[in-house]
Design a protein around this motif. Structure first.
Motif, PDB file in Angstrom:
ATOM      1  N   ARG A   1      -4.222   6.579 -13.209  1.00  0.00           N
ATOM      2  CA  ARG A   1      -3.200   5.685 -12.673  1.00  0.00           C
ATOM      3  C   ARG A   1      -2.661   4.782 -13.779  1.00  0.00           C
ATOM      4  NH1 ARG A   1      -5.306   2.063  -7.972  1.00  0.00           N
ATOM      5  NH2 ARG A   1      -4.654   3.665  -6.504  1.00  0.00           N
ATOM      6  N   SER A   2      -3.580   4.309 -14.651  1.00  0.00           N
ATOM      7  CA  SER A   2      -3.169   3.430 -15.757  1.00  0.00           C
ATOM      8  C   SER A   2      -2.136   4.094 -16.649  1.00  0.00           C
ATOM      9  CB  SER A   2      -4.372   3.027 -16.610  1.00  0.00           C
ATOM     10  OG  SER A   2      -5.174   2.122 -15.911  1.00  0.00           O
ATOM     11  N   GLU A   3      -2.354   5.384 -16.931  1.00  0.00           N
ATOM     12  CA  GLU A   3      -1.408   6.095 -17.798  1.00  0.00           C
ATOM     13  C   GLU A   3      -0.030   6.165 -17.137  1.00  0.00           C
ATOM     14  OE1 GLU A   3      -2.982   9.785 -19.444  1.00  0.00           O
ATOM     15  OE2 GLU A   3      -0.901  10.337 -19.900  1.00  0.00           O
ATOM     16  N   GLY A   4      -0.028   6.413 -15.832  1.00  0.00           N
ATOM     17  CA  GLY A   4       1.236   6.455 -15.090  1.00  0.00           C
ATOM     18  C   GLY A   4       1.942   5.110 -15.106  1.00  0.00           C
ATOM     19  N   ILE A   5       1.175   4.038 -14.945  1.00  0.00           N
ATOM     20  CA  ILE A   5       1.753   2.692 -14.944  1.00  0.00           C
ATOM     21  C   ILE A   5       2.306   2.352 -16.328  1.00  0.00           C
ATOM     22  CG2 ILE A   5       1.204   0.217 -14.737  1.00  0.00           C
ATOM     23  CD1 ILE A   5      -0.692   1.038 -12.391  1.00  0.00           C
ATOM     24  N   ARG A   6       1.576   2.724 -17.390  1.00  0.00           N
ATOM     25  CA  ARG A   6       2.077   2.473 -18.756  1.00  0.00           C
ATOM     26  C   ARG A   6       3.412   3.180 -18.972  1.00  0.00           C
ATOM     27  NH1 ARG A   6      -3.555   2.464 -20.187  1.00  0.00           N
ATOM     28  NH2 ARG A   6      -3.648   4.713 -20.478  1.00  0.00           N
TER      29      ARG A   6
ATOM     30  N   SER B   1       0.803  -1.227   0.000  1.00  0.00           N
ATOM     31  CA  SER B   1       0.000   0.000   0.000  1.00  0.00           C
ATOM     32  C   SER B   1       0.834   1.274   0.000  1.00  0.00           C
ATOM     33  CB  SER B   1      -0.981  -0.002   1.167  1.00  0.00           C
ATOM     34  OG  SER B   1      -0.255  -0.091   2.372  1.00  0.00           O
ATOM     35  N   ASN B   2       1.991   1.254   0.708  1.00  0.00           N
ATOM     36  CA  ASN B   2       2.787   2.495   0.738  1.00  0.00           C
ATOM     37  C   ASN B   2       3.407   2.798  -0.622  1.00  0.00           C
ATOM     38  OD1 ASN B   2       4.735   0.419   0.948  1.00  0.00           O
ATOM     39  ND2 ASN B   2       6.169   1.783   2.006  1.00  0.00           N
ATOM     40  N   LEU B   3       3.722   1.732  -1.389  1.00  0.00           N
ATOM     41  CA  LEU B   3       4.276   1.924  -2.736  1.00  0.00           C
ATOM     42  C   LEU B   3       3.223   2.550  -3.649  1.00  0.00           C
ATOM     43  CD1 LEU B   3       6.839   1.332  -4.446  1.00  0.00           C
ATOM     44  CD2 LEU B   3       5.796  -0.855  -5.045  1.00  0.00           C
TER      45      LEU B   3
ATOM     46  N   ASP C   1       0.764   7.007  -6.574  1.00  0.00           N
ATOM     47  CA  ASP C   1      -0.397   7.865  -6.823  1.00  0.00           C
ATOM     48  C   ASP C   1      -0.052   9.338  -6.587  1.00  0.00           C
ATOM     49  OD1 ASP C   1      -2.047   5.820  -7.634  1.00  0.00           O
ATOM     50  OD2 ASP C   1      -3.048   5.587  -5.697  1.00  0.00           O
ATOM     51  N   GLY C   2       0.748   9.594  -5.549  1.00  0.00           N
ATOM     52  CA  GLY C   2       1.164  10.965  -5.255  1.00  0.00           C
ATOM     53  C   GLY C   2       1.955  11.559  -6.412  1.00  0.00           C
ATOM     54  N   ILE C   3       2.830  10.744  -6.989  1.00  0.00           N
ATOM     55  CA  ILE C   3       3.676  11.207  -8.098  1.00  0.00           C
ATOM     56  C   ILE C   3       2.849  11.448  -9.353  1.00  0.00           C
ATOM     57  CG2 ILE C   3       5.557  10.551  -9.680  1.00  0.00           C
ATOM     58  CD1 ILE C   3       6.805   9.038  -7.203  1.00  0.00           C
ATOM     59  N   ILE C   4       1.946  10.513  -9.684  1.00  0.00           N
ATOM     60  CA  ILE C   4       1.180  10.712 -10.922  1.00  0.00           C
ATOM     61  C   ILE C   4       0.241  11.915 -10.808  1.00  0.00           C
ATOM     62  CG2 ILE C   4       1.419   8.340 -11.793  1.00  0.00           C
ATOM     63  CD1 ILE C   4      -1.336   7.699 -10.945  1.00  0.00           C
ATOM     64  N   LYS C   5      -0.212  12.188  -9.570  1.00  0.00           N
ATOM     65  CA  LYS C   5      -1.053  13.371  -9.358  1.00  0.00           C
ATOM     66  C   LYS C   5      -0.212  14.634  -9.577  1.00  0.00           C
ATOM     67  CE  LYS C   5      -4.220  15.422  -6.049  1.00  0.00           C
ATOM     68  NZ  LYS C   5      -4.437  15.596  -4.616  1.00  0.00           N
ATOM     69  N   GLU C   6       0.968  14.637  -8.978  1.00  0.00           N
ATOM     70  CA  GLU C   6       1.869  15.781  -9.081  1.00  0.00           C
ATOM     71  C   GLU C   6       2.291  16.032 -10.527  1.00  0.00           C
ATOM     72  OE1 GLU C   6       4.573  15.908  -5.599  1.00  0.00           O
ATOM     73  OE2 GLU C   6       6.096  16.403  -7.111  1.00  0.00           O
ATOM     74  N   ARG C   7       2.487  14.946 -11.279  1.00  0.00           N
ATOM     75  CA  ARG C   7       2.928  15.077 -12.668  1.00  0.00           C
ATOM     76  C   ARG C   7       1.772  15.304 -13.634  1.00  0.00           C
ATOM     77  NH1 ARG C   7       7.717  10.842 -14.005  1.00  0.00           N
ATOM     78  NH2 ARG C   7       9.170  12.561 -14.194  1.00  0.00           N
ATOM     79  N   GLY C   8       0.567  15.271 -13.118  1.00  0.00           N
ATOM     80  CA  GLY C   8      -0.597  15.588 -13.934  1.00  0.00           C
ATOM     81  C   GLY C   8      -1.080  14.491 -14.864  1.00  0.00           C
ATOM     82  N   TYR C   9      -0.813  13.252 -14.529  1.00  0.00           N
ATOM     83  CA  TYR C   9      -1.339  12.151 -15.338  1.00  0.00           C
ATOM     84  C   TYR C   9      -2.850  12.095 -15.187  1.00  0.00           C
ATOM     85  CZ  TYR C   9       3.223  10.062 -16.303  1.00  0.00           C
ATOM     86  OH  TYR C   9       4.483   9.824 -16.753  1.00  0.00           O
ATOM     87  N   SER C  10      -3.535  11.723 -16.287  1.00  0.00           N
ATOM     88  CA  SER C  10      -4.991  11.681 -16.235  1.00  0.00           C
ATOM     89  C   SER C  10      -5.504  10.458 -15.471  1.00  0.00           C
ATOM     90  CB  SER C  10      -5.572  11.711 -17.643  1.00  0.00           C
ATOM     91  OG  SER C  10      -5.103  10.603 -18.375  1.00  0.00           O
TER      92      SER C  10
END
Ligand code: NI
Length: 141
Positions: free
Chosen positions: A36-41, A18-20, A25-34
């Motif tokens: 979670r899936s986009e961040g993982i890709r 969960s901490n990972l 999630d914190g990073i993808i929010k900060e980077r403006g990803y639309s």
């Protein structure tokens, strides 16, 4: 593979600590990803690029393998020692820093054939308890 096949989206289920996931999630929010899936890709693409870069390396190199591991993981310390003895031909020196109660940072200076450096890096990566591994190399020009 056709472009159509390449674009076909597959669904996968992944179990994460969960901490990972919270940090991701914190990073993808900060980077403006639309999503979670986009961040993982994007993270998977980076992983592939990194791997392919490492696979493409050849010839004599000098470099640094940097990694962080949880020393509380059963057997990890002796596995790392065994591994480094096995790669004594390319290891010049190493530095160990205790980061906190459980995490250790190790910096290993290496030199030799790129294939051998990659082999060492991949073996470190595959150990349970190792959290992050980075190989950087350079060469005499
Ligand atoms: Ni330590």
């Amino acid at each position: 593979m056709s472009a159509e096949q390449e674009e076909k989206l597959m669904r996968i289920g992944v179990s994460l600590p969960s901490n990972l996931l919270r940090r991701f999630d914190g990073i993808i929010k900060e980077r403006g990803y639309s999503s979670r899936s986009e961040g993982i890709r994007d993270a998977i693409r980076n992983y592939i690029v990194e791997y392919e870069w490492m696979s493409g390396e050849s010839g004599e190199r000098v470099g640094v393998v940097t990694f962080i591991y949880d020393h509380e993981q059963r057997g990890i310390n002796s596995e790392l020692v065994d591994l480094q003895h096995h790669f004594i031909d390319v290891i010049r020196t190493s530095l160990h820093i205790h980061l906190d109660e459980s995490n250790c940072l190790e910096v290993v200076i290496v030199g030799g054939d790129a294939k051998r450096l990659r082999e060492l890096t991949e073996k470190i990566m595959s150990l349970k308890g190792v959290k992050h591994v980075k190989l950087t190399t350079t060469q005499k020009v």
